[in-house]
Structures are given as structure tokens and as C-alpha cells.
Design a protein around this motif. Sequence first.
Motif, PDB file in Angstrom:
ATOM      1  N   SER A 359      -6.012   4.974  -7.169  1.00  0.00           N
ATOM      2  CA  SER A 359      -6.752   4.678  -5.930  1.00  0.00           C
ATOM      3  C   SER A 359      -8.248   4.779  -6.173  1.00  0.00           C
ATOM      4  CB  SER A 359      -6.343   5.652  -4.822  1.00  0.00           C
ATOM      5  OG  SER A 359      -5.017   5.437  -4.413  1.00  0.00           O
ATOM      6  N   GLU A 379      -9.187  -4.750   3.514  1.00  0.00           N
ATOM      7  CA  GLU A 379      -9.882  -3.456   3.501  1.00  0.00           C
ATOM      8  C   GLU A 379     -11.034  -3.444   2.506  1.00  0.00           C
ATOM      9  OE1 GLU A 379      -7.543   0.061   3.338  1.00  0.00           O
ATOM     10  OE2 GLU A 379      -6.027  -0.685   4.745  1.00  0.00           O
ATOM     11  N   PRO A 417      -3.289   7.344  -1.109  1.00  0.00           N
ATOM     12  CA  PRO A 417      -3.631   6.564   0.086  1.00  0.00           C
ATOM     13  C   PRO A 417      -4.187   7.468   1.181  1.00  0.00           C
ATOM     14  CG  PRO A 417      -1.266   6.880  -0.052  1.00  0.00           C
ATOM     15  CD  PRO A 417      -1.831   7.431  -1.319  1.00  0.00           C
ATOM     16  N   ASN A 421      -0.944   6.737   4.097  1.00  0.00           N
ATOM     17  CA  ASN A 421      -0.532   5.415   4.575  1.00  0.00           C
ATOM     18  C   ASN A 421      -0.126   4.539   3.399  1.00  0.00           C
ATOM     19  OD1 ASN A 421      -0.201   2.984   5.921  1.00  0.00           O
ATOM     20  ND2 ASN A 421      -2.399   2.533   5.970  1.00  0.00           N
ATOM     21  N   GLU A 424      -1.406   0.626   2.753  1.00  0.00           N
ATOM     22  CA  GLU A 424      -2.753   0.183   2.344  1.00  0.00           C
ATOM     23  C   GLU A 424      -2.656  -0.641   1.051  1.00  0.00           C
ATOM     24  OE1 GLU A 424      -4.883   1.711  -0.267  1.00  0.00           O
ATOM     25  OE2 GLU A 424      -3.036   2.473  -1.118  1.00  0.00           O
TER      26      GLU A 424
END
Length: 614
Positions: A359, A379, A417, A421, A424
Motif C-alpha cells: 500500500s 482514488e 487499506p 476497506n 480500495e
Amino acid sequence: MKDAQITARVAGVRDDIVTLRLETDEQGQFYPLIKNEVVYICPTRTPADGRQEYLQAEVLRVRHGEADVQVFENTRGVAIGDPVRQSGQMLSVTLGPGLLGQVYDGLQNPLEIIASQHGFFLPRGLQVEGIDSQKQWAFQPGVKVGARLKAGDPVGHVQEGRFKHKIMVPFNQMGEVEITWIQEATFTVDTPVARIRDHRGKEHELTMQQRWPVRIPVCQPLLAQRFSERCYPEQPLLTSIRLIDTFFPVAKGGTACIPGPFGAGKTVLQSLISRFSDVDIVVIVACGERAGEVVETITEFPALPDPKGGTLMDRTIIICNTSSMPVAAREASIYTGITLSEYYRQMGYNVLVIADSTSRWAQAMRETSGRLEEIPGEEAFPAYLDSSVRTLYERAGLIRNNEGEYGSLTLIGTVSPAGGNFEEPVTQSTLRTVKTFLGLSADRAYKRAYPAVDPLISWSRYLDQLSNWYGENLGEGWVKDVKQMHQLLVQGEDVQQMMQVTGEEGVTLDDFLTYNRAQCLDQVYLQQDAFDDVDASTSMQRQQTFFKLLKRCLYEHPHLDDKDKTREHFTRLTGLFRNLNYSREGSPDFKRYWNEIHQLNHFPLPVATETDSQ
């Protein structure tokens, strides 16, 4: 870099993105600059010690007369007009003996050496060798003069700890080469140990190290020339974690991801996997994690005992770029770790790469993309996020090298996340790529059900793929039994949802029995104590023994004609199995709990209890 020609100058600075204006040669032509080439920005403002800084940067895109580069260090003090020198090479790492046990940053700078020379506040613009050029290694030739070799063939080896480190013909060598001279002695990594003559008759000296660009797989030229071969994974990576090995296996040479919210136990789970997995070498890439977690990793690993002997650090390489380090270095760190892993895979070793977390790596790409003013995707992540994730995980795999030996690279990436979530973009792109999904649950972590992998949302595509291995080693019905027990967990969750509305009185005895079976399976098999010397690591043979016994206890128990008896029976069974998990095989406690479980279920005691339990 001091002697390199100045071929460009700084034209603009946006954080770590610097725009260059290319200089022209005597014919009025721009000096050539290519994508992914490394350049060095030389700020005219020197630090207090008067040292000339060389800020390493990578070319992202080239336009007519201009180029955008990402700088791997802080750009404070970089001014318009500052000179830029080209390296003529892509972002590369040094491959050779001396990598194991090292702690690097994302550009393969050894952090311990820099800290010993300059203190813990690392100055920028330093160029430090990734491998100690003073240390000597005993080189043992493996071929004689006149031998004909090709790229990736070993010419000899040195002993690196307990590993035989092969010295190979450079991976980018074209055609067949002939050994014209080779020597046996103790040398440094940059001392010539052999000389080869290529197909054009030109001679080259070979040392024990070579440079390789991190964005190109080490095996790519070898696969293209069919010197090596990519194979289909056929064996599981045994982690000694019951939930993973039994229900959600990862293939040796496969891919997996561990997404989960903060506090769900990712760090402990990673530590267990890296410590007890059936691999030779572990590479940990901390790309953008908090400094506290990185410090914990690099201080604990050298002290942890390795089940195979010595300390865990003896077979580990750590690449660390914390969230406070420059974005570009964070993005490059994962490629550095993958390249070092591919190098050892090509020698025939099984390598495990743990990337924590992808991430942060994706967020670094998002920041760089934003500064380049590229069209954003979902996003604000770059539109090429999905392809970048796929390209990264595709570098894992099982390789048969030039000698016919098998080496594997297993890549397990953690995903963080926001808010847990899983919808995403980074998590979704990863799920579309990997073949094992180990979803961590905040709810299970809150209940102290560790490892907090939710068995109802997790999955593995390797269970059927590896069915032949399971059939040969664990019995023909293993995969079928595992699926049956997983279905029991799903049914137990359905009953629990009903009971939350109606209570125990609102469900039938059969449903209540299903619920208790599922709870027992969860508590005694899926949950594992990472801090217990016995329960922290469960061999596959022990898993097989416990799994078969537990399955038999869940379905062949005495007749239970009411809910109180059902609850009492499974509560006692759960307690006995938990105590069994904490007991060493062959110990008096193990025999006692083993016998009590049989007596509780009215099973005849085995004639040779110790043999069966072991």
C-alpha cells in the motif's frame, strides 16, 4: 561521477520531481537520455563540510530537450542551473557474496556502515558500496580452462555462511563464451577470478560481483535464450501455521497477500512466516512502514534463533525505507528486494520475499504520478496501478536454472487499506493478481483469535492446484476433507447469525451441534499461540495427525440428545485439544491428553500411541 560530463542542468523543482534541460554537443544535438537511466544532480550549494553531494535520480520521461526525473533524496537546496551528470546505466544493484545479513535502504546503501561513519542522521548524496569490497572470499573454481559456458552458468563458488554462493557468468552475456584463465585463491569481490572469450573473440575479466538493473527480472535474458525455464509450482510453501498450510496454502514460488487494518496482527504473522517457513533465504522489504516497526524488525531479527541453526539474520536481507524517507526511494525499494531475491533463486535456492506494505509502495507511485500531472485513476492512484501490481507479482515463480536445479521465489505482500476497506484500489488490484488471499479481521483480532485471518473471506487457488502433492504426502482424501471442514465453518457462521436474533432456543439441536462443531474447529485448529514454544510452529505431519483426529471427534462423538450435553461435550473437547496443542509430542502430557480425547469420544485407544502421535 566526478569525471562524468555535464549533459543537463536543472530547469525546475517540484518536491522530488526535477525537470532537466538537456545540453547540446558540438554538433548542436541534445545529449541522449533514456527512460529509467540514473543521473546525478550536483547542487552548487554544498553542505557545511564542503562535500560535493551527488543526488541520485531516475529518468521518468523524456521530451524534446527536457526530461523529468525522480530524485531518491531530499531536494532541498537544489537550484535552477545546477549541473547534472549521466551514469549511462539504469537503476541497478550489486550482486555477489556478502548480501546476506545486511540491512539496506531502497538503493542498496548499507545503513549500518553509513551510520558508523556519519551517525544515525544520514547525510544525503552519499555513494556507498552495496557489498564490502575489502572482505575476502575463498573462491573455488568449478570449471577448467577451455570450458564453454553461457550466461548464468556457474564458474565456481564461495562459501557464504552455510550457503554455497555460485559465481555465474553475467546474465546479460550473449552467446557462448570460453574460459581462457581461472584461478583459485582468496580474493575480494572486485578481483578478477577468471577470464572469458566471447563469440567475437574479445576477452573479458570476471569478478565475483556484477551489476543488474532492478526493473528487469534477473531471469529474463536466460528465459529468452532458453538457458533457464519457468516451471509450474507443484509444492506448497510450508509455514508451520495450521490455518495457512491446511486451509489456505501458498505454493512454493507462488504469490499471496495479507490485507488487514491496523492492529490485526500483520507484523507477528509476517515474523512467524519468515521464521518457520520451509525456505532457504528470506528478504524483508519494509517499503514505507512506520519507523517504529522497521526498528523493531532490524533489532529483533538478529537475535531470533533460526530453527535451522544460527540466527535468523544469517539468512535474511532487510530492505528498509520508512514512511519518513523520500517517496522515490520508497517506490524503488521493493524492486531492489525482488532483484536480490531473484539472484539467489537463480542459484537454486528457495527464497521468500515479504513486502510490507505494498500500500505504501502504491501511495508512493500515486504521489509521483500526481507531481507529473498524469491523469489520475480511482482514488487518485495512477491509471497503470493494476499493471504495476501485476508486473511486480509476476516476478515470483519457480525457475529451473541452467544446471537443472529448481529455485523458487515466493512473494507475500501485505496491504494496509485505510479503515480495513478491502474495496480500495490497491487491495482489489492485488486480489486480481495473487492466488492466496489471507484477509485479516479486526473483529477476530478484538476477540484475540490469532492469527486473525478470517476463514470466511480468505481463499487459496493452490489447494486444488497442489492436490497431487497432498495426495502423495497426506492421503487422497486430504483436499476433500479440508473443503468439508471449511464448509462446516461457513455453516457454523450461519447458525451463529440466527442465534444472535433468536437465541439458542430458536435453533434446532442439529443446528446447535453444527455451531459447536464449527466453534471447536476454529478455537483448537485455526487459532495458534505465536508466543508458545510448541504451538508457534506445527509441522505438516503434526497438522495431519491433529486434523484427522479432530475431524473424527467432530463427527463420531457419542450421542448428544440435548443442547446442555452438546455444549458440555464440546467445551471439554476444546480444552483437551488446546492442551494437546501446547504439549510436545511424546511427553507425558501429550500422552495423557491424547488418551483423554479418545476416552471422551469412546474411541478405542491406539495400540502404539507414541508412534501414531509422532
